[in-house]
Design an enzyme around this catalytic site. Structure first.
Site, PDB file in Angstrom:
ATOM      1  N   LYS A 207      69.962  13.852  31.549  1.00 37.43           N
ATOM      2  CA  LYS A 207      68.988  12.572  30.824  1.00 37.43           C
ATOM      3  C   LYS A 207      69.909  11.707  30.199  1.00 37.43           C
ATOM      4  O   LYS A 207      69.700  10.683  29.905  1.00 37.43           O
ATOM      5  CB  LYS A 207      68.255  13.466  29.890  1.00 37.43           C
ATOM      6  CG  LYS A 207      66.952  14.351  30.496  1.00 37.43           C
ATOM      7  CD  LYS A 207      66.397  15.295  29.516  1.00 37.43           C
ATOM      8  CE  LYS A 207      65.293  15.970  30.079  1.00 37.43           C
ATOM      9  NZ  LYS A 207      64.977  17.057  29.209  1.00 37.43           N
ATOM     10  N   GLY A 304      56.793  19.803  27.795  1.00 43.30           N
ATOM     11  CA  GLY A 304      55.489  20.184  27.708  1.00 43.30           C
ATOM     12  C   GLY A 304      54.244  19.424  28.506  1.00 43.30           C
ATOM     13  O   GLY A 304      54.782  18.319  28.893  1.00 43.30           O
TER      14      GLY A 304
HETATM   15  P1  NAP Z   1      56.376  22.995  38.118  1.00 41.20           P
HETATM   16  O1  NAP Z   1      55.370  23.310  37.306  1.00 41.20           O
HETATM   17  O2  NAP Z   1      57.169  24.010  38.726  1.00 41.20           O
HETATM   18  O3  NAP Z   1      55.445  22.479  39.485  1.00 41.20           O
HETATM   19  C1  NAP Z   1      55.879  21.976  40.492  1.00 41.20           C
HETATM   20  C2  NAP Z   1      55.052  21.478  41.633  1.00 41.20           C
HETATM   21  O4  NAP Z   1      55.585  21.064  42.818  1.00 41.20           O
HETATM   22  C3  NAP Z   1      54.224  22.911  41.999  1.00 41.20           C
HETATM   23  O5  NAP Z   1      52.726  22.647  41.792  1.00 41.20           O
HETATM   24  C4  NAP Z   1      54.631  23.027  43.325  1.00 41.20           C
HETATM   25  O6  NAP Z   1      53.503  23.600  44.175  1.00 41.20           O
HETATM   26  C5  NAP Z   1      55.200  21.645  43.862  1.00 41.20           C
HETATM   27  N1  NAP Z   1      56.141  21.680  44.900  1.00 41.20           N
HETATM   28  C6  NAP Z   1      57.047  21.946  44.833  1.00 41.20           C
HETATM   29  N2  NAP Z   1      57.866  21.827  45.756  1.00 41.20           N
HETATM   30  C7  NAP Z   1      56.932  21.343  46.856  1.00 41.20           C
HETATM   31  C8  NAP Z   1      56.919  20.819  48.232  1.00 41.20           C
HETATM   32  N3  NAP Z   1      57.972  20.971  49.010  1.00 41.20           N
HETATM   33  N4  NAP Z   1      55.775  20.443  48.765  1.00 41.20           N
HETATM   34  C9  NAP Z   1      54.872  20.185  47.881  1.00 41.20           C
HETATM   35  N5  NAP Z   1      54.445  20.750  46.896  1.00 41.20           N
HETATM   36  C10 NAP Z   1      55.842  21.174  46.091  1.00 41.20           C
HETATM   37  O7  NAP Z   1      57.090  21.761  37.462  1.00 41.20           O
HETATM   38  P2  NAP Z   1      56.963  20.890  36.280  1.00 41.20           P
HETATM   39  O8  NAP Z   1      57.354  21.485  35.164  1.00 41.20           O
HETATM   40  O9  NAP Z   1      55.602  20.324  36.338  1.00 41.20           O
HETATM   41  O10 NAP Z   1      57.890  19.695  36.522  1.00 41.20           O
HETATM   42  C11 NAP Z   1      57.953  18.877  37.574  1.00 41.20           C
HETATM   43  C12 NAP Z   1      58.981  17.664  37.442  1.00 41.20           C
HETATM   44  O11 NAP Z   1      58.932  17.275  36.016  1.00 41.20           O
HETATM   45  C13 NAP Z   1      60.513  18.228  37.454  1.00 41.20           C
HETATM   46  O12 NAP Z   1      61.278  17.193  37.794  1.00 41.20           O
HETATM   47  C14 NAP Z   1      60.773  18.512  36.097  1.00 41.20           C
HETATM   48  O13 NAP Z   1      62.332  18.083  35.726  1.00 41.20           O
HETATM   49  C15 NAP Z   1      59.923  17.317  35.500  1.00 41.20           C
HETATM   50  N6  NAP Z   1      59.703  17.163  33.752  1.00 41.20           N
HETATM   51  C16 NAP Z   1      59.225  18.512  33.505  1.00 41.20           C
HETATM   52  C17 NAP Z   1      58.736  18.602  32.237  1.00 41.20           C
HETATM   53  C18 NAP Z   1      58.146  19.810  31.569  1.00 41.20           C
HETATM   54  O14 NAP Z   1      58.174  20.032  30.178  1.00 41.20           O
HETATM   55  N7  NAP Z   1      57.771  20.857  32.389  1.00 41.20           N
HETATM   56  C19 NAP Z   1      59.193  17.629  31.436  1.00 41.20           C
HETATM   57  C20 NAP Z   1      59.711  16.481  31.879  1.00 41.20           C
HETATM   58  C21 NAP Z   1      59.988  16.634  33.013  1.00 41.20           C
HETATM   59  P3  NAP Z   1      52.953  25.031  43.947  1.00 41.20           P
HETATM   60  O15 NAP Z   1      52.161  24.816  42.789  1.00 41.20           O
HETATM   61  O16 NAP Z   1      52.252  25.306  44.962  1.00 41.20           O
HETATM   62  O17 NAP Z   1      54.123  26.069  43.690  1.00 41.20           O
HETATM   63  N1  HSE Z   2      63.048  21.314  30.794  1.00 43.38           N
HETATM   64  C1  HSE Z   2      63.011  20.257  30.329  1.00 43.38           C
HETATM   65  C2  HSE Z   2      63.304  20.537  28.782  1.00 43.38           C
HETATM   66  C3  HSE Z   2      61.553  19.612  30.210  1.00 43.38           C
HETATM   67  O1  HSE Z   2      63.064  21.801  28.365  1.00 43.38           O
HETATM   68  O2  HSE Z   2      63.455  19.752  28.046  1.00 43.38           O
HETATM   69  C4  HSE Z   2      61.676  18.092  29.771  1.00 43.38           C
HETATM   70  O3  HSE Z   2      62.563  17.453  30.425  1.00 43.38           O
END
Ligand code: NAP
Ligand code: HSE
Length: 439
Positions: A207, A304
């Protein structure tokens, strides 16, 4: 609404994507009114179509074929919310090649492949919006990309990983075990699929790379600056820091020093009264200094579901309105035109917190102070709590005690040289702890 619906393919239906669907399909959602058009979710690509989901998507819109979702000629925008750097890169490049605008929350992808992604997007005349990739719900990309364009940013100090901050807060405030708080952060959807990236400093560093690129036009690689996470931090050191009037946070710093760029992500001591020190839980904070505006502080949920979805939807509205299509080409992303070089780690200057485990016997403090002094490191304070008068059988009767030293300002090079000499002392036991102090 006169504009046709904006047609979307969402890649992923995990934490963030489900939040986006929730905002877009909520009964009182103000988003369409603000965008001046409705949103039509055409495809949602997932890995496992049989998994139960906590948002409703018609079964015929769910696919396990991300390629089909990306290449549908009727789709306008692809939201990449899968994470990772392999399939996500392929999918984003395929979307751009198919003429779609892309919204992504994927800092790992952009930190590693931003140059390629932004170059092909510029070439194809589409935009890549990434507000959610940095600091969750905090509108830091919009602030830097739009509101601070009259400034030269001279420094960024930030907490950029919600999971690490949540763990530090739980360990210090509630005296909880590291593993226990990490598991809760995972349950709450804060952590990455591989939480190692959160706790070893990689996520925060990715980041910081994105912020540095946007603010200063400088492309920096992950291995070009010091990076350490909270995974080796002990509660004892956080408590010593408190005793000295500081709080330990995983701090990312970018600072312009002459024609050099000082950058690091490390557990760092911050004076208790500073806003950064008081930023707790999954909150993030970014303190910027612009040459015209002066200091600017943005704080909010850094991880989140709904805070991150808020940032994704903000980008989507920018695309729907057509504003992103104007601003994206002007951002000049990933061109290295700053004239700055990354400062070698040895030249970085700051104060340090050092903790050694030493034998509690005559001359030990004198020997340690002598080595530090010979490396021109001046001591600001020393803590050695009184050790109990007990025999330590394992160590031939000499107890081992922590010796905590705060130094005056010095260079990392001098600290490292002193550490090499200290490692030769039989009275100093490895490992020792070194953390910088932010002034
Ligand atoms: P997550 O809960 O693990 O969700 C990932 C999703 O992608 C799941 O629905 C998964 O499918 C799908 N997926 C993975 N590989 C795939 C493929 N090859 N083909 C089709 N679908 C696929 O992740 P997340 O926390 O939402 O994070 C997603 C992105 O946002 C990441 O880049 C992360 O760094 C970013 N992010 C997350 C947060 C946070 O607070 N979580 C904050 C900022 C940014 P299935 O459900 O079927 O497994
Ligand atoms: N895993 C990341 C964090 C999500 O804890 O900050 C937000 O980018």
């Amino acid at each position: 609404m006169s504009e046709p619906a904006l047609r979307l393919s969402i890649l992923g239906l995990g934490t963030v994507a489900s939040g986006v669907v929730r905002i877009l399909t909520g009964p009182d959602s103000p988003v369409s009114r603000r965008a001046g058009r409705t949103f039509d979710i055409r495809h949602v690509a997932v890995r496992d179509a049989s998994k139960s989901r906590d948002v409703e998507i018609p079964a015929d819109r769910i696919t396990t074929d991300w390629n089909a979702a990306v290449s549908d000629p009727e789709v306008d925008v692809v939201l990449e919310l899968m994470g990772g750097t392999t399939t996500a890169r392929e999918a984003v490049l395929a979307a751009i090649a198919a003429g779609k605008h892309v919204v992504t929350a994927n800092k790992a992808l952009l930190a590693e492949h931003g140059d390629e992604v932004f170059a092909v997007a510029r070439e194809a005349g589409v935009c890549v919006a990434y507000e959610a990739a940095v600091a969750g719900g905090i509108p830091i990309i919009a602030t830097m990309g739009c509101s601070m364009t009259g400034n030269r940013v001279v420094s960024i100090e930030a907490i950029l990983n919600g999971t690490s901050n949540f763990i530090l807060t739980g360990m210090l405030g509630e005296q909880r075990q590291y593993e226990d708080v990490l598991a809760e952060a995972q349950d709450l959807g804060y952590a990455e699929a591989d939480p190692a990236m959160d706790v070893d400093g990689t996520d925060a560093a990715q980041k910081l790379i994105l912020l540095t690129q946007l603010a200063l036009g400088k492309k920096v690689e992950l291995n070009e600056f010091p990076r350490q996470g909270i995974d080796t931090l002990e509660l004892a050191d956080m408590l010593y820091a408190e005793e000295l009037g500081y709080r330990v946070k995983l701090l990312g710093v970018t600072r312009v020093v002459g024609d050099q760029l000082e950058m690091h992500v490390e557990p760092t001591l911050l004076r208790l009264e500073r806003a950064i020190a008081q930023t707790d839980g999954a909150l993030n904070i970014v303190e910027l200094h612009g040459d015209a505006v002066g200091p600017l502080v943005l704080s909010g949920a850094g991880a989140g579901q709904m805070p991150t979805a808020s940032a994704v939807v903000a980008d989507l509205v920018e695309v729907a309105i057509g504003r992103a299509q104007h601003t994206f080409p002007q951002l000049n992303l990933w061109q290295d035109d700053s004239g700055l070089s990354v400062m070698p780690a040895d030249q970085i200057q700051r104060r340090y917190f050092l903790r050694f485990n030493v034998e509690d016997k005559p001359r030990v403090i004198a020997d340690v102070a002598d080595i530090l002094g010979r490396n021109e490191i001046s001591l600001a304070s020393i803590i050695q709590h009184e050790a109990p008068e007990v025999e330590d059988a394992e160590n031939g009767g000499t107890p081992i005690v922590p010796l905590v030293i705060m130094t005056h300002r010095t260079t990392e090079g001098r600290i490292r040289a002193a550490e090499s000499a200290l490692a030769e002392l039989s009275t100093v036991r490895a490992p020792h702890i070194r953390m910088p102090v932010a002034d």
